[in-house]
Design an enzyme around this catalytic site. Structure first.
Site, PDB file in Angstrom:
ATOM      1  N   CYS A 208      16.396  18.802  79.211  1.00 26.91           N
ATOM      2  CA  CYS A 208      16.946  19.605  78.845  1.00 26.91           C
ATOM      3  C   CYS A 208      16.660  21.153  79.042  1.00 26.91           C
ATOM      4  O   CYS A 208      15.637  21.579  78.484  1.00 26.91           O
ATOM      5  CB  CYS A 208      17.720  19.518  77.281  1.00 26.91           C
ATOM      6  SG  CYS A 208      18.506  18.242  76.828  1.00 26.91           S
TER       7      CYS A 208
ATOM      8  N   GLY B  20      38.325  39.640  82.764  1.00 28.39           N
ATOM      9  CA  GLY B  20      37.922  39.499  84.142  1.00 28.39           C
ATOM     10  C   GLY B  20      37.186  40.651  85.216  1.00 28.39           C
ATOM     11  O   GLY B  20      36.933  40.917  85.671  1.00 28.39           O
TER      12      GLY B  20
ATOM     13  N   CYS C  64      18.230  20.025  72.850  1.00 25.20           N
ATOM     14  CA  CYS C  64      17.375  18.330  72.910  1.00 25.20           C
ATOM     15  C   CYS C  64      16.799  18.290  70.807  1.00 25.20           C
ATOM     16  O   CYS C  64      16.688  17.695  70.219  1.00 25.20           O
ATOM     17  CB  CYS C  64      16.258  19.010  73.488  1.00 25.20           C
ATOM     18  SG  CYS C  64      15.140  17.638  74.790  1.00 25.20           S
TER      19      CYS C  64
ATOM     20  N   CYS D 110      14.802  14.001  75.120  1.00 22.90           N
ATOM     21  CA  CYS D 110      15.680  13.308  73.901  1.00 22.90           C
ATOM     22  C   CYS D 110      16.656  12.053  74.817  1.00 22.90           C
ATOM     23  O   CYS D 110      17.769  11.871  74.113  1.00 22.90           O
ATOM     24  CB  CYS D 110      16.541  14.401  73.455  1.00 22.90           C
ATOM     25  SG  CYS D 110      17.773  15.119  75.004  1.00 22.90           S
TER      26      CYS D 110
ATOM     27  N   CYS E 123      17.446  13.334  80.086  1.00 26.65           N
ATOM     28  CA  CYS E 123      16.257  13.779  79.769  1.00 26.65           C
ATOM     29  C   CYS E 123      14.622  13.288  79.176  1.00 26.65           C
ATOM     30  O   CYS E 123      15.348  12.045  78.253  1.00 26.65           O
ATOM     31  CB  CYS E 123      16.978  14.866  78.136  1.00 26.65           C
ATOM     32  SG  CYS E 123      15.196  15.825  77.363  1.00 26.65           S
TER      33      CYS E 123
END
Lengths: 282, 256, 228
Positions: A264, A29, A270, A242, A239
């Site tokens: 997607c 971080g 997808c 799909c 979606c």
């Protein structure tokens, strides 16, 4: 093979970058400064990510590049071709086959595995930037864990919108220590940062910063006890291609009459689902 | 009873120029001390040395911390000093712009210190912010407005609320009523007086307004050219000044 | 309760050529419990100056002033403030006004500072205001616009609200009508009866004679005027 050194950068530069990456991995971080090089693409096109990828690549690697989840957009295609040319490595669009994935603004839907490296392109690495303009002061704030200010931003959101309205680049706390900007990924992707088996590296080219999440790092999205973090996406949509219910969706305008569809954002996810559905049908 | 603040031989130079020299005093819990003097007399330098904004050249500033007893704030680490600044100290700037976040709502301004010391419950932070706005006589329904929309007096009161929300024990104020018109000043002074008494707050107030110290301060320190020339009970220093400079200062006040 | 030994005071005016004005020299005074002593002497004899020195308002240049066992001369500010809150009251001719603070609050403040709860303190303050004939409609107003007599009575209310063991009264009956004056003298007598030591300046000879046990002529302690 071309006349470039492997992966474009000279070996001394790659060593410098690797030192920065090792330090970033050692202090999850924390933003490690590095000395950027001119890349044959403009800032804002992923020069930070490209330099990190170049420093990580070995000839055996298979590279996948996505831009907003898609493998076939300009940015993704040009970076993939760039490395195919200057490093001669294999490329793929399949998340599971890739050893290194460079990404802009998404984490793939297919869960990453141990041994994979995910490289994020970062426009603004400093999560405190728009709260405190002085770089000297933000560094001091990180050093002293003086993080009241970022909570103020969440407070302001909640006061104004009734919830923490931030939808992308949602700040996280790494291992209970540094506050980190996860790059402009949607907050839907934030939970994937936590305890991920893959190594996650973040490169900011314009601002010369590298930071990292080593595998299995604790990553918590900031929130309030009474307004907990939620990984939201377009509500109630699936979606259109799909039928996936669990993936992050892009809203696509399809005509001039305001018609729209949700698909997607992760094109590989997808396509893989469509292929499986076609196989089942056949 | 132990003193809250003990200042010993504090000096600060700006190059060869003396900011403040060899200042000594002891502040007891609940005591309000005024520092008066003309511009450039070193009173703001002294205040900033006490607050840790400036590093003094020599001297000690011993503060009685809640957790660890007496500690020298000059030699402590920056994180320790910042923690004290968020929890046990309040610093009120003359210009509220310096002490407020002008782009953040009133509630956010008051809540910042709470969040900086670990508060993570939005509802509670907001409730406390509302309570404090009320205490400094700002309509709590204005909690989501930014200080830009507030008048000078309201901004100053907001700055005070923002500082006092974590229950500090020492308030350092630099000309808290400067730049406000007289009626607004009176209201602010009255408010400060009440808060100081009710919270048992100790305070050091820097000002050049003798009426302000007469109203707020128990005791008074007069500075000139970086040195303390006279100190004592406020009404004694003002009514029976001993030093030539103090006599000049007191006699220079225009009578209304 | 009040012990004054060898007290002297002079004013040095640095900004007027360093003129030295001696005001008091070798003052010895003592006031016991339950006793009311009047300071007398011509104007400029140093009566008010001595009162202010006992109050801690003027610095004591030489000698010793002890009030309720505490040495005032050279005392820390907080010691003097503590004494003022707990043992010593002062009624002056002038009221120092605090803008915006209502009358009731001003009178109740010594009680609140001593730790009494608001309801009880206000009730007692109101009783005192009523006794001093300050109309009820004024209680919630700031005394900024009050008449001289009203301000003076307010001062008295504030001075007598606590049963303090030492009281300093600087012309408490000046600018008061006969009725109010009688109330003030009653208050003084009551304070004496409960054992307070009182030192006062009363210009009105009748008032002085009715409450004071002794008189001390300040001119005894007035040094010859000379210019240094």
């Amino acid at each position: 093979m071309s006349d470039y050194n492997f992966a474009y950068l000279d070996e001394a530069t790659k060593r410098m970058l690797r030192r920065a990456i090792l330090k970033a991995v050692a202090i999850p971080g924390y933003q490690v400064p590095f000395s950027r090089r001119e890349m044959p693409m403009p800032y804002g096109w992923g020069t930070g990510g490209v330099q990190v990828t170049a420093a990580c690549l070995v000839p055996e690697d298979t590279l996948k590049v996505i831009d907003q989840g898609a493998d076939d957009t300009t940015n993704a295609v040009s970076i993939r071709k760039f490395f195919a040319r200057v490093a001669g490595i294999a490329t793929t669009e399949a998340t599971a086959e890739a050893t290194i994935i460079q990404t802009r603004h998404r984490i793939p839907e297919t869960p990453l595995t141990e041994g994979q490296i995910l490289v994020f392109q970062v426009p603004i690495p400093e999560p405190l930037r728009f709260l405190e303009p002085r770089e000297t002061e933000t560094r001091t704030m990180h050093a002293l864990e003086d993080y009241g200010l970022i909570q103020v931003r969440l407070y302001e959101d909640t006061a104004r919108h009734g919830e923490i309205a931030r939808a992308y680049a949602y700040p996280v706390r790494v291992e209970g220590r540094y506050i980190m900007d996860p790059s402009p990924i949607p907050k839907f992707d934030n939970p994937k940062l936590h305890n991920a088996p893959a190594l996650q590296l973040f490169g900011a080219g314009r601002e010369c910063r590298i930071y990292a999440l080593p595998p299995f790092t604790r990553v918590e999205s900031l929130d309030f006890e009474d307004y907990p973090f939620t990984a939201s996406k377009a509500a109630g949509q699936t979606c259109a291609i799909c039928g996936a219910e669990d993936s992050y969706l892009d809203e696509v305008i399809i005509d001039d009459a305001g018609g729209r569809m949700f698909v997607c954002s992760d094109t590989d996810y997808c396509a893989t689902r469509c292929a499986a559905q076609a196989e089942d049908a056949a | 009873m132990t003193p809250l603040l003990k200042v010993e031989a504090l000096s600060k130079h700006y190059g060869r120029h003396l900011g403040c020299g060899d200042v000594n005093f002891t502040l007891w819990p609940g005591e309000v001390m005024g520092i008066v003097g003309e511009s450039g007399s070193g009173k703001s330098t002294l205040l900033n040395c006490l607050a840790g904004h400036l590093a003094p050249d020599t001297g000690r500033v011993i503060f009685e911390t809640r957790a660890h007893g007496p500690r020298d704030t000059v030699t402590m680490t920056e994180p320790e000093r910042r923690w004290l600044a968020r929890t046990e100290w309040a610093f009120v700037h003359q210009n509220p712009r310096d002490g407020l976040r002008m782009g953040v709502s009133a509630g956010g301004n008051v809540g910042e210190r709470l969040m900086a010391v670990g508060a993570r419950h939005y509802g509670e932070i907001r409730a406390q912010a509302e309570d404090w706005l009320g205490r400094v006589e700002i309509d709590p329904t204005r909690i989501d407005e930014r200080p830009r929309a507030f008048s000078g007096g309201m901004r100053q009161r907001l700055q005070i609320a923002r500082n006092l929300v974590t229950g500090p024990r020492l308030a350092l104020m630099d000309e808290p009523t400067g730049g406000l018109d007289v009626s607004v000043q009176a209201r602010l002074l009255d408010l400060l007086r009440g808060l100081v008494r009710r919270l048992g707050l100790s305070a050091v107030i820097v000002t050049h307004d003798l009426a302000v110290v007469r109203l707020l301060a128990d005791r008074l320190m007069v500075m000139k050219d970086g040195r303390v020339v006279e100190e004592g009970l406020t009404d004694q220093v003002l009514d029976d000044p001993q030093h030539a400079y103090t006599q000049l200062l007191v006699s220079s006040v225009l009578q209304v | 309760m009040i012990e004054i030994r060898g007290v002297g005071k002079q004013f040095v005016l640095h900004n007027q050529g360093g003129i030295v004005l001696p005001v008091i020299q070798g003052a010895d005074i003592s006031v016991c419990r339950g006793e009311c002593v009047a300071l007398v002497g011509a104007s400029g004899a140093g009566k008010s100056t001595l009162m202010r020195m006992i109050w801690g308002n003027y610095r004591c240049d030489e000698g010793s002033i002890r009030v309720a066992g505490v040495e005032i001369s050279g005392a820390e500010p907080r010691q003097v403030l503590d004494l003022r809150g707990k043992s010593m009251g002062y009624v002056s001719q002038f009221l120092r006004l605090i803008p915006r603070v209502p009358t009731r609050q001003i009178v109740a403040e010594p009680l609140l500072a001593a730790g009494m709860n608001e309801a009880a303190a206000f009730a007692r303050a109101e009783a005192m205001l009523a006794r001093l004939n300050i109309p009820e409609r004024l209680w919630s107003l700031s005394p900024t616009t009050f008449s001289g007599g009203e301000q003076q009575r307010l001062n008295i209310a504030r001075g007598f609200i606590l049963d303090l063991p030492v009281l300093l009264l600087d012309e408490p009956t000046a600018s008061l009508d006969a009725v109010s004056c009688a109330v003030v003298l009653d208050l003084v007598c009551e304070a004496k009866a409960r054992g307070a030591a009182i030192l006062g300046i009363f210009h009105d000879a009748a008032a002085r004679d009715s409450v004071c046990d002794r008189e001390i002529d300040m001119t005894r302690f007035t040094p010859a005027r000379r210019v240094a």
